[in-house]
Write a protein that holds these residues in place. Structure first.
Motif, mmCIF file in Angstrom:
data_model
loop_
_atom_site.group_PDB
_atom_site.id
_atom_site.type_symbol
_atom_site.label_atom_id
_atom_site.label_comp_id
_atom_site.label_asym_id
_atom_site.label_seq_id
_atom_site.Cartn_x
_atom_site.Cartn_y
_atom_site.Cartn_z
ATOM 1 N N GLY A 164 0.816 -1.209 0.000
ATOM 2 C CA GLY A 164 0.000 0.000 0.000
ATOM 3 C C GLY A 164 0.845 1.251 0.000
ATOM 4 N N ILE A 165 1.925 1.235 0.781
ATOM 5 C CA ILE A 165 2.829 2.385 0.820
ATOM 6 C C ILE A 165 3.462 2.605 -0.542
ATOM 7 C CG2 ILE A 165 5.034 3.200 1.753
ATOM 8 C CD1 ILE A 165 4.240 1.965 4.425
ATOM 9 N N GLY A 166 3.895 1.513 -1.179
ATOM 10 C CA GLY A 166 4.484 1.616 -2.513
ATOM 11 C C GLY A 166 3.497 2.160 -3.527
ATOM 12 N N GLU A 167 2.240 1.742 -3.404
ATOM 13 C CA GLU A 167 1.209 2.222 -4.329
ATOM 14 C C GLU A 167 0.966 3.717 -4.155
ATOM 15 O OE1 GLU A 167 -3.581 1.566 -5.140
ATOM 16 O OE2 GLU A 167 -2.428 0.046 -4.027
ATOM 17 N N ALA A 192 3.910 5.649 -5.608
ATOM 18 C CA ALA A 192 3.920 5.598 -7.068
ATOM 19 C C ALA A 192 2.844 6.480 -7.678
ATOM 20 C CB ALA A 192 3.738 4.150 -7.528
ATOM 21 N N ASN A 193 1.657 6.488 -7.066
ATOM 22 C CA ASN A 193 0.522 7.196 -7.667
ATOM 23 C C ASN A 193 0.348 8.631 -7.170
ATOM 24 O OD1 ASN A 193 -0.160 4.874 -9.140
ATOM 25 N ND2 ASN A 193 -1.453 4.105 -7.481
ATOM 26 N N TYR A 194 0.846 8.906 -5.969
ATOM 27 C CA TYR A 194 0.619 10.226 -5.389
ATOM 28 C C TYR A 194 1.930 10.901 -4.969
ATOM 29 C CZ TYR A 194 -4.275 8.822 -5.203
ATOM 30 O OH TYR A 194 -5.544 8.413 -5.537
ATOM 31 N N GLY A 195 3.022 10.469 -5.572
ATOM 32 C CA GLY A 195 4.318 11.034 -5.217
ATOM 33 C C GLY A 195 4.394 12.530 -5.453
ATOM 34 N N SER A 196 3.813 13.006 -6.539
ATOM 35 C CA SER A 196 3.872 14.434 -6.861
ATOM 36 C C SER A 196 3.112 15.264 -5.820
ATOM 37 C CB SER A 196 3.301 14.694 -8.252
ATOM 38 O OG SER A 196 1.942 14.272 -8.332
ATOM 39 N N LEU A 197 1.984 14.740 -5.343
ATOM 40 C CA LEU A 197 1.216 15.458 -4.319
ATOM 41 C C LEU A 197 1.976 15.489 -2.999
ATOM 42 C CD1 LEU A 197 -1.317 16.915 -3.436
ATOM 43 C CD2 LEU A 197 -2.419 14.688 -3.060
ATOM 44 N N LEU A 198 2.621 14.378 -2.656
ATOM 45 C CA LEU A 198 3.436 14.354 -1.440
ATOM 46 C C LEU A 198 4.605 15.330 -1.544
ATOM 47 C CD1 LEU A 198 3.529 10.516 -0.681
ATOM 48 C CD2 LEU A 198 2.437 12.290 0.710
ATOM 49 N N LEU A 199 5.194 15.430 -2.727
ATOM 50 C CA LEU A 199 6.297 16.376 -2.923
ATOM 51 C C LEU A 199 5.813 17.816 -2.797
ATOM 52 C CD1 LEU A 199 8.324 14.760 -5.864
ATOM 53 C CD2 LEU A 199 9.025 14.996 -3.477
ATOM 54 N N GLU A 236 -9.130 9.620 -1.131
ATOM 55 C CA GLU A 236 -9.263 8.994 -2.448
ATOM 56 C C GLU A 236 -8.959 7.499 -2.427
ATOM 57 O OE1 GLU A 236 -6.936 11.069 -5.330
ATOM 58 O OE2 GLU A 236 -8.028 12.963 -5.115
ATOM 59 N N THR A 237 -8.076 7.081 -1.512
ATOM 60 C CA THR A 237 -7.643 5.680 -1.495
ATOM 61 C C THR A 237 -8.161 4.901 -0.283
ATOM 62 O OG1 THR A 237 -5.624 6.202 -0.242
ATOM 63 C CG2 THR A 237 -5.508 6.341 -2.658
ATOM 64 N N MET A 240 -6.609 4.529 2.306
ATOM 65 C CA MET A 240 -5.446 3.896 2.949
ATOM 66 C C MET A 240 -4.819 4.903 3.920
ATOM 67 S SD MET A 240 -3.686 1.540 -0.050
ATOM 68 C CE MET A 240 -3.458 2.836 -1.266
ATOM 69 N N TYR A 241 -5.590 5.261 4.942
ATOM 70 C CA TYR A 241 -5.151 6.293 5.874
ATOM 71 C C TYR A 241 -3.928 5.859 6.680
ATOM 72 C CZ TYR A 241 -9.413 8.934 4.905
ATOM 73 O OH TYR A 241 -10.405 9.657 4.291
ATOM 74 N N VAL A 242 -3.918 4.598 7.094
ATOM 75 C CA VAL A 242 -2.782 4.107 7.887
ATOM 76 C C VAL A 242 -1.494 4.219 7.085
ATOM 77 C CG1 VAL A 242 -1.764 2.095 9.010
ATOM 78 C CG2 VAL A 242 -4.215 2.554 9.250
ATOM 79 N N GLN A 243 -1.525 3.799 5.836
ATOM 80 C CA GLN A 243 -0.328 3.822 5.000
ATOM 81 C C GLN A 243 0.147 5.249 4.725
ATOM 82 O OE1 GLN A 243 -3.032 2.026 4.546
ATOM 83 N NE2 GLN A 243 -2.574 -0.039 3.772
ATOM 84 N N VAL A 244 -0.789 6.117 4.361
ATOM 85 C CA VAL A 244 -0.378 7.469 3.987
ATOM 86 C C VAL A 244 0.142 8.245 5.188
ATOM 87 C CG1 VAL A 244 -2.663 8.552 4.257
ATOM 88 C CG2 VAL A 244 -1.003 9.540 2.689
ATOM 89 N N TYR A 245 -0.496 8.085 6.351
ATOM 90 C CA TYR A 245 -0.016 8.805 7.523
ATOM 91 C C TYR A 245 1.257 8.186 8.095
ATOM 92 C CZ TYR A 245 -4.134 11.758 7.426
ATOM 93 O OH TYR A 245 -5.088 12.659 7.056
#
Length: 228
Positions: A4-7, A10-17, A182-183, A185-190
């Protein structure tokens, strides 16, 4: 979990940046504002006339006695009522900077008070004016000894930058909210965001320690160690 973290990366790297960029911008600029204004406040309270000292003390106590979030709300939501409209990012940077100035001024002022009186007397005996003694001798010594406290303030600002979320600034936490909605996957993103904050905090702490060692006055560290 790892998948999930990898996903997310990969998909939201630009937003995290984007969130990371705004977080660093909020932290760095507000710290510079706080340091610049805080230094002026500290010197004004330590050496200025009584009326100026009282005025600056009132500012410091007002800022320290009210929540930062309330201060940001005033800048962003209340100022437009009197004709002053700031962008969310500008309001967040200005609010954090003004807030930090109050705390940094106290760190620096305490360090100024801790400078041995012999330094002041030596400066005056060399023919320096009061202003020359303050800015050439006293303040540089005080700033050096205040680095540990300023390091803590810089780390605090990094974490407090998340408050800009309430002004809709897309910093790391707000970016996490968008990704999570959107995903789901709150645990993974946080988890990703927590790791980023931890790494940044460690980098700041280590960098400031290197700076402290670099500007250490020769012999002074030995004297301090012997006292303890």
């Amino acid at each position: 979990m790892i998948a999930g973290i990898g996903e997310i990366v990969a998909n939201y790297g630009s937003l995290l940046l984007t969130g990371l960029k705004n977080t660093l911008l909020l932290t760095a600029v507000s710290f510079v504002i706080g340091f610049s204004l805080g230094s002026v406040i500290a010197v004004g309270r330590a050496y200025g006339p009584r009326w100026l000292s009282w005025l600056l003390a009132a500012y410091v106590e007002t800022i320290r006695g009210t929540p930062m979030l309330l201060q940001l709300f005033i800048l962003y939501y209340a100022l437009p009522d009197v004709g002053v409209k700031l962008s969310a990012l500008t309001a967040a940077i200005l609010g954090m900077g003004l807030n930090s100035a109050a705390y940094q001024s106290e760190y620096i002022r305490s360090s100024i008070k801790a400078v041995p009186s012999g330094q002041w007397e030596a400066a005056l005996s060399l023919g320096m004016t009061k202003l020359q003694a303050i800015f050439s001798i006293i303040v540089p010594i005080a700033l050096r000894s205040s680095i540990p406290a300023l390091t803590n303030e810089l780390v605090y600002l990094l974490k407090y930058s998340s408050i800009a979320y309430f002004l809709t600034v897309v910093e790391l936490v707000y970016a996490g909210k968008i990704i999570g909605s959107e995903t789901f996957m709150y645990v993974q993103v946080y988890t990703i965001i927590a790791i980023i904050y931890l790494v940044l905090s460690l980098l700041i702490t280590r960098s400031m320690k290197k700076l402290e060692r670099k500007i250490t006055i020769p012999g002074l560290a030995v004297e301090e160690a012997q006292r303890t």
